[in-house]
Design an enzyme around this catalytic site. Structure first.
Site, PDB file in Angstrom:
ATOM      1  N   LYS A 206      38.699  37.002  24.234  1.00 47.66           N
ATOM      2  CA  LYS A 206      39.503  35.979  24.907  1.00 47.66           C
ATOM      3  C   LYS A 206      39.006  35.769  26.320  1.00 47.66           C
ATOM      4  O   LYS A 206      38.598  36.716  26.977  1.00 47.66           O
ATOM      5  CB  LYS A 206      40.957  36.473  24.958  1.00 47.66           C
ATOM      6  CG  LYS A 206      41.829  35.735  25.903  1.00 47.66           C
ATOM      7  CD  LYS A 206      42.489  36.603  26.971  1.00 47.66           C
ATOM      8  CE  LYS A 206      41.598  37.141  28.033  1.00 47.66           C
ATOM      9  NZ  LYS A 206      42.283  37.598  29.248  1.00 47.66           N
ATOM     10  N   THR A 207      38.957  34.614  26.802  1.00 48.61           N
ATOM     11  CA  THR A 207      38.914  34.242  28.215  1.00 48.61           C
ATOM     12  C   THR A 207      38.491  32.784  28.326  1.00 48.61           C
ATOM     13  O   THR A 207      37.524  32.354  27.686  1.00 48.61           O
ATOM     14  CB  THR A 207      37.986  35.105  29.103  1.00 48.61           C
ATOM     15  OG1 THR A 207      37.985  34.518  30.409  1.00 48.61           O
ATOM     16  CG2 THR A 207      36.561  35.222  28.624  1.00 48.61           C
TER      17      THR A 207
ATOM     18  N   ASP B  48      36.102  40.509  28.853  1.00 52.45           N
ATOM     19  CA  ASP B  48      35.057  41.539  28.854  1.00 52.45           C
ATOM     20  C   ASP B  48      35.604  42.899  29.284  1.00 52.45           C
ATOM     21  O   ASP B  48      35.327  43.918  28.636  1.00 52.45           O
ATOM     22  CB  ASP B  48      33.866  41.110  29.725  1.00 52.45           C
ATOM     23  CG  ASP B  48      34.289  40.650  31.115  1.00 52.45           C
ATOM     24  OD1 ASP B  48      35.465  40.305  31.302  1.00 52.45           O
ATOM     25  OD2 ASP B  48      33.438  40.646  32.024  1.00 52.45           O
ATOM     26  N   ASP B  49      36.416  42.910  30.359  1.00 52.19           N
ATOM     27  CA  ASP B  49      36.942  44.198  30.828  1.00 52.19           C
ATOM     28  C   ASP B  49      37.920  44.808  29.818  1.00 52.19           C
ATOM     29  O   ASP B  49      37.938  46.014  29.614  1.00 52.19           O
ATOM     30  CB  ASP B  49      37.655  44.017  32.173  1.00 52.19           C
ATOM     31  CG  ASP B  49      36.649  43.791  33.300  1.00 52.19           C
ATOM     32  OD1 ASP B  49      35.534  44.339  33.204  1.00 52.19           O
ATOM     33  OD2 ASP B  49      36.971  43.061  34.256  1.00 52.19           O
TER      34      ASP B  49
ATOM     35  N   GLY C 234      45.083  25.228  32.992  1.00 51.62           N
ATOM     36  CA  GLY C 234      44.295  25.245  31.743  1.00 51.62           C
ATOM     37  C   GLY C 234      44.593  26.477  30.912  1.00 51.62           C
ATOM     38  O   GLY C 234      44.521  26.452  29.683  1.00 51.62           O
ATOM     39  N   ARG C 235      44.931  27.583  31.587  1.00 58.08           N
ATOM     40  CA  ARG C 235      45.245  28.806  30.832  1.00 58.08           C
ATOM     41  C   ARG C 235      46.547  28.638  30.061  1.00 58.08           C
ATOM     42  O   ARG C 235      46.758  29.271  29.028  1.00 58.08           O
ATOM     43  CB  ARG C 235      45.372  30.001  31.791  1.00 58.08           C
ATOM     44  CG  ARG C 235      44.147  30.244  32.629  1.00 58.08           C
ATOM     45  CD  ARG C 235      44.079  31.611  33.235  1.00 58.08           C
ATOM     46  NE  ARG C 235      45.295  32.092  33.869  1.00 58.08           N
ATOM     47  CZ  ARG C 235      45.344  33.153  34.663  1.00 58.08           C
ATOM     48  NH1 ARG C 235      44.237  33.829  34.928  1.00 58.08           N
ATOM     49  NH2 ARG C 235      46.470  33.559  35.189  1.00 58.08           N
TER      50      ARG C 235
ATOM     51  N   MET D   7      38.162  26.877  37.333  1.00 51.99           N
ATOM     52  CA  MET D   7      38.104  28.325  37.134  1.00 51.99           C
ATOM     53  C   MET D   7      36.827  28.761  36.434  1.00 51.99           C
ATOM     54  O   MET D   7      36.109  27.955  35.845  1.00 51.99           O
ATOM     55  CB  MET D   7      39.301  28.815  36.336  1.00 51.99           C
ATOM     56  CG  MET D   7      40.300  29.526  37.192  1.00 51.99           C
ATOM     57  SD  MET D   7      41.526  30.359  36.193  1.00 51.99           S
ATOM     58  CE  MET D   7      42.720  30.768  37.457  1.00 51.99           C
TER      59      MET D   7
ATOM     60  N   ARG E  56      47.137  43.054  33.891  1.00 49.32           N
ATOM     61  CA  ARG E  56      45.752  43.454  34.128  1.00 49.32           C
ATOM     62  C   ARG E  56      45.584  44.965  34.318  1.00 49.32           C
ATOM     63  O   ARG E  56      44.569  45.411  34.851  1.00 49.32           O
ATOM     64  CB  ARG E  56      45.198  42.733  35.353  1.00 49.32           C
ATOM     65  CG  ARG E  56      44.906  41.255  35.138  1.00 49.32           C
ATOM     66  CD  ARG E  56      43.981  40.710  36.194  1.00 49.32           C
ATOM     67  NE  ARG E  56      43.804  39.265  36.078  1.00 49.32           N
ATOM     68  CZ  ARG E  56      42.914  38.678  35.284  1.00 49.32           C
ATOM     69  NH1 ARG E  56      42.121  39.421  34.532  1.00 49.32           N
ATOM     70  NH2 ARG E  56      42.819  37.365  35.246  1.00 49.32           N
TER      71      ARG E  56
ATOM     72  N   TYR F 145      44.883  27.776  36.457  1.00 45.05           N
ATOM     73  CA  TYR F 145      46.079  28.336  35.833  1.00 45.05           C
ATOM     74  C   TYR F 145      46.680  27.338  34.848  1.00 45.05           C
ATOM     75  O   TYR F 145      47.208  27.722  33.805  1.00 45.05           O
ATOM     76  CB  TYR F 145      47.095  28.732  36.912  1.00 45.05           C
ATOM     77  CG  TYR F 145      46.539  29.811  37.823  1.00 45.05           C
ATOM     78  CD1 TYR F 145      46.435  31.119  37.385  1.00 45.05           C
ATOM     79  CD2 TYR F 145      46.067  29.513  39.094  1.00 45.05           C
ATOM     80  CE1 TYR F 145      45.897  32.117  38.192  1.00 45.05           C
ATOM     81  CE2 TYR F 145      45.518  30.502  39.906  1.00 45.05           C
ATOM     82  CZ  TYR F 145      45.438  31.789  39.451  1.00 45.05           C
ATOM     83  OH  TYR F 145      44.888  32.771  40.239  1.00 45.05           O
TER      84      TYR F 145
ATOM     85  N   GLY G 174      43.949  37.605  31.980  1.00 40.29           N
ATOM     86  CA  GLY G 174      44.502  36.262  32.179  1.00 40.29           C
ATOM     87  C   GLY G 174      44.831  35.571  30.862  1.00 40.29           C
ATOM     88  O   GLY G 174      44.133  35.778  29.865  1.00 40.29           O
TER      89      GLY G 174
ATOM     90  N   ASP H 178      37.104  31.606  30.684  1.00 40.10           N
ATOM     91  CA  ASP H 178      35.829  31.538  31.416  1.00 40.10           C
ATOM     92  C   ASP H 178      34.631  31.331  30.489  1.00 40.10           C
ATOM     93  O   ASP H 178      33.561  30.927  30.941  1.00 40.10           O
ATOM     94  CB  ASP H 178      35.605  32.829  32.219  1.00 40.10           C
ATOM     95  CG  ASP H 178      36.616  32.987  33.336  1.00 40.10           C
ATOM     96  OD1 ASP H 178      37.519  32.135  33.445  1.00 40.10           O
ATOM     97  OD2 ASP H 178      36.515  33.959  34.098  1.00 40.10           O
TER      98      ASP H 178
ATOM     99  N   ARG I 211      35.694  32.923  36.896  1.00 42.03           N
ATOM    100  CA  ARG I 211      35.572  33.900  37.979  1.00 42.03           C
ATOM    101  C   ARG I 211      34.122  34.051  38.454  1.00 42.03           C
ATOM    102  O   ARG I 211      33.836  34.081  39.630  1.00 42.03           O
ATOM    103  CB  ARG I 211      36.086  35.248  37.489  1.00 42.03           C
ATOM    104  CG  ARG I 211      36.251  36.281  38.574  1.00 42.03           C
ATOM    105  CD  ARG I 211      36.220  37.663  37.998  1.00 42.03           C
ATOM    106  NE  ARG I 211      37.310  37.895  37.056  1.00 42.03           N
ATOM    107  CZ  ARG I 211      38.543  38.225  37.406  1.00 42.03           C
ATOM    108  NH1 ARG I 211      38.845  38.371  38.655  1.00 42.03           N
ATOM    109  NH2 ARG I 211      39.466  38.428  36.479  1.00 42.03           N
TER     110      ARG I 211
HETATM  111  P1  FBP Z   1      40.279  36.852  32.146  1.00 37.82           P
HETATM  112  O1  FBP Z   1      38.849  37.243  32.343  1.00 37.82           O
HETATM  113  O2  FBP Z   1      41.201  37.987  32.139  1.00 37.82           O
HETATM  114  O3  FBP Z   1      40.441  35.974  30.941  1.00 37.82           O
HETATM  115  O4  FBP Z   1      40.723  35.950  33.380  1.00 37.82           O
HETATM  116  C1  FBP Z   1      39.876  34.993  33.873  1.00 37.82           C
HETATM  117  C2  FBP Z   1      40.548  34.126  34.893  1.00 37.82           C
HETATM  118  O5  FBP Z   1      41.245  33.075  34.299  1.00 37.82           O
HETATM  119  C3  FBP Z   1      39.484  33.637  35.876  1.00 37.82           C
HETATM  120  O6  FBP Z   1      39.007  32.380  35.534  1.00 37.82           O
HETATM  121  C4  FBP Z   1      40.179  33.701  37.202  1.00 37.82           C
HETATM  122  O7  FBP Z   1      39.272  33.982  38.228  1.00 37.82           O
HETATM  123  C5  FBP Z   1      41.120  34.836  37.037  1.00 37.82           C
HETATM  124  O8  FBP Z   1      41.464  34.857  35.691  1.00 37.82           O
HETATM  125  C6  FBP Z   1      42.353  34.715  37.883  1.00 37.82           C
HETATM  126  O9  FBP Z   1      43.055  35.900  37.782  1.00 37.82           O
HETATM  127  P2  FBP Z   1      44.546  36.124  38.197  1.00 37.82           P
HETATM  128  O10 FBP Z   1      45.384  35.736  37.033  1.00 37.82           O
HETATM  129  O11 FBP Z   1      44.637  37.572  38.429  1.00 37.82           O
HETATM  130  O12 FBP Z   1      44.806  35.286  39.410  1.00 37.82           O
END
Ligand code: FBP
Length: 672
Positions: A204-205, A179-180, A547-548, A258, A149, A545, A85, A207, A260
């Protein structure tokens, strides 16, 4: 092409802000050295699968002639990719990498893979030049290269990545991910180990669940980048809702934020804005219903039955709504972390069981469960048949008839959510489940009961009551003792529990000899009664989304630029299987220390798609941390169960300005 700084010290255009470099990177001569005071335990499975990376030690930089001098001259070809993300600041990682690389040797070249790891597999890339970098400096999202992803999880995909990197003559690859993706980085580093291609990860994240300490509790990576900017963007929205709610006084705003799994974002947003209630998943997971547990003494215990349930949670929320209404506040702000369900015992059991059923199906049938059963009814039918068959055959299976019965009791949209396809990494996609709708459905139902039994009612402001009664020429005190249950001197007067209709109101007035048997209740008193009847109205919001895609805060702009610079120096130091980090982020910028964390020791085994996988361990909210304790100590006040305005807080200010100062996330300052 860059804008000039304004006289005021603020920037006309964010792209023209140049983040400062960590002190050590300003020197002519830079040295890297292993820091043996930083210690890790390595999981045996990590030692087995990542043998060449397990000898890596924490790496720090200095300009005091300690360790190995870094050669900045030999030209490099570096690939960079966004993975997972988006998170604010990603562009600055590339800017830091680009500036430092070009500054060291203009022959250095940076290539950006497009649309995430798939770009490496397919050899889809661009060369990053100064025009590209300048366009995106200090800008949010990952639009420069896009992201994806795709998981590089098979030998075939790794081979394709190697082929691309070799064809491009890359000597290193920087993976900017969570992390992944950093787990992926470690596995790629291992498989490229003898090919002379280094792999570096960048934490990065939004979260905020990459927070790394060594076994002695030394903080190495205090937070992943993007967290602060996303939290601030949510906090600003929530602050605006607080203002609207206190003006319009009719809505409860349910704000899902958000994250996850971990609730770090909810915690930061809570500390920044002081909403009426903030749920923290990790705390709910810790909850034990003691009274239930005590009652079950001497009985066979099913420990999963004493944890937090959705029903219990909804009752807690109702309690707050009722108490605020009594203070005349039939409005408020509730913050729910996206990953909440993961921490509710009864739901987590479903998630784990369904993960196992789906992955078993995929393995046995060599086909995809979701393609074979595209509709909810088909999925449910499969589960039912499976449970029945097991019962008939007397087999113990993961999905039993009891599970099936319980599952069928929940609403369809929630069933659909729980059965939804997992992402490429096997993660449950919490962002796709309407957690807020599930919880608030229960809340609305229970509030109706509380309203009918006279518990949920609006407090009437004493002065308003006095004025209305005076206008009607009625004795306020005599009527008050017949209608209200609390002291007449209280600021808000609460209708008696037994008065739940105009009929019961009239009876109460007759009983108090205020009217005779054949008289109607005075109109003014009926009007006052009507004012005590609450309507529960809510608005739901999902912050994530947005905030991202937010522009990075000054903190994230500076942090990410230095993560990019650190990645470059880790490459120059010959590192592979490392994650770039900057230590002491909570302190003044002059104290920031860049370094490299070996990734292999961060791994543990985790259930993914029904089997145990070696992945980087996510960091959850620590219930003993000062940040969480601060929230705990303040939250009674945040409930706002007092007359008058809620004591909300304005989020910290943030601006890119010439003095290059910034305010760090609150959780960092509190936990330091
Ligand atoms: P990352 O761990 O890849 O940074 O993504 C986290 C996140 O922003 C979570 O907060 C949220 O649950 C998820 O992405 C949403 O994923 P998608 O973009 O696949 O809807």
């Amino acid at each position: 092409m860059l804008d000039k700084n304004l006289e005021s010290g603020f920037f006309e255009n964010r792209c023209s802000y140049n983040p400062p470099k960590c002190l050590v990177f300003e020197s002519e001569e830079i040295y890297s050295e292993n820091d043996f005071s930083i210690e890790f335990d390595i999981h045996p499975e990590a030692a087995r699968l990542l043998p060449d990376l397990c000898k890596n030690r924490f790496l720090s930089f200095n300009n005091e002639n300690k360790g190995k001098k870094i050669d900045r001259i030999s030209p490099r070809r570096i690939g960079v990719v966004f993975s997972g993300g988006p998170a604010p600041g990603g562009h600055n990682v590339i800017a830091g990498l680009f500036d430092l690389a070009k500054g060291a040797n203009p022959e250095n070249r940076i290539f950006g893979f497009l649309r995430g790891p798939e770009g490496i597999i397919e050899g889809h890339y661009i060369e990053v030049d100064s025009d590209t970098v300048n366009k995106y400096r200090n800008k949010g999202g990952f639009s420069m290269l896009k992201t994806g992803r795709t998981k590089i999880d098979t030998e075939e995909k790794k081979e394709k990545c190697l082929k691309t990197c070799k064809e491009m003559k890359l000597d290193s690859l920087v993976i900017i991910g969570g992390d992944d993706s950093n787990t992926n980085a470690a596995f790629l580093a291992q498989s490229f180990y003898n090919q002379g291609i280094q792999v570096i990860g960048v934490p990065k994240t939004i979260d905020g669940d990459i927070q790394i300490k060594d076994i002695n509790g030394k903080v190495l990576c205090p937070i992943s980048f993007g967290f602060h900017s996303a939290a601030r963007s949510f906090a600003i929205n929530i602050k605006n809702l607080q203002t609207d709610a206190a003006s319009d006084v009719k809505y409860w705003h349910i704000c899902k934020v958000m994250g996850r799994v971990a609730s770090h974002l909810a915690l930061e947003v809570g500390l920044q804005t002081h909403p009426n209630m903030v749920l923290i998943g990790e705390e709910l997971a810790d909850y034990v219903d003691k009274s239930k547990l005590e009652k079950s003494i001497n009985k066979e215990r099913d420990y999963s039955a004493y944890g937090m349930t959705l029903r219990h949670l909804s009752r807690t929320i109702c309690d707050l709504i009722v108490k605020r209404a009594a203070m005349g506040k039939n409005y408020g702000i509730l913050v729910i972390p996206e990953g909440l369900l993961e921490f509710i015992n009864e739901i987590q059991t479903f998630i784990i069981k369904l993960n196992a059923v789906i992955s078993d199906y995929n393995k046995t049938h060599d086909n995809d469960f979701h393609s074979d059963f595209p509709l909810l009814d088909l999925k449910l039918d499969y589960l039912r048949r499976m449970a029945r068959q097991a019962q008939e055959d007397g087999l113990i299976t993961v999905w039993t008839s009891r599970d099936d019965d319980l599952f069928n009791d929940i609403p369809d949209f929630f069933k659909e959510g729980l059965l939804m396809e997992r992402d490429n990494h096997g993660n449950f996609q919490f962002s796709q489940v309407e957690t807020d709708r599930i919880i608030m459905g229960l809340v609305t139902d229970y509030l109706k009961i509380l309203k009918d039994n006279g518990t949920y009612k609006l407090g009437i402001e004493r002065n308003w009551y006095l004025k209305r009664m005076k206008e009607a020429g009625l004795d306020p005190e005599r009527y008050a003792s017949a209608v209200f249950e609390n002291s007449f001197s209280d600021k808000f007067l609460l209708r008696k529990k037994e008065i739940i209709s105009k009929k019961t109101l009239r009876q109460a007035l007759i009983d108090a000899n205020l009217i005779s048997n054949d008289e109607d209740s005075p109109r003014a008193v009926v009007k006052i009664f009507e004012k005590t009847i609450p309507k529960f109205k809510m608005q739901t919001h999902f912050y994530g989304y947005d905030g991202r895609g937010a522009d990075p805060t000054a903190f994230d702009s500076n942090y990410t630029y230095n993560l990019g610079a650190t990645s470059f120096f880790l490459i120059l130091s010959g590192c592979s299987g490392y994650m770039a980090c900057v230590r002491h982020l909570e302190k003044d910028f002059s104290m920031w220390e860049p370094g490299g964390i070996p990734i292999a020791p961060l791994m543990h085994l985790e259930e993914r798609k029904g089997k145990l996988d070696l992945v980087i361990e996510k960091s959850l909210v620590d219930l003993d941390s000062p940040a969480f304790k601060r929230l705990k100590s303040m939250r009674d006040e945040w409930l706002g169960i007092y007359p008058g305005e809620d004591k909300v807080r304005d989020p910290d200010p943030d601006i890119l300005c010439k003095d290059k100062k910034h305010i760090p996330p609150m959780i960092l300052s509190l936990n330091s």
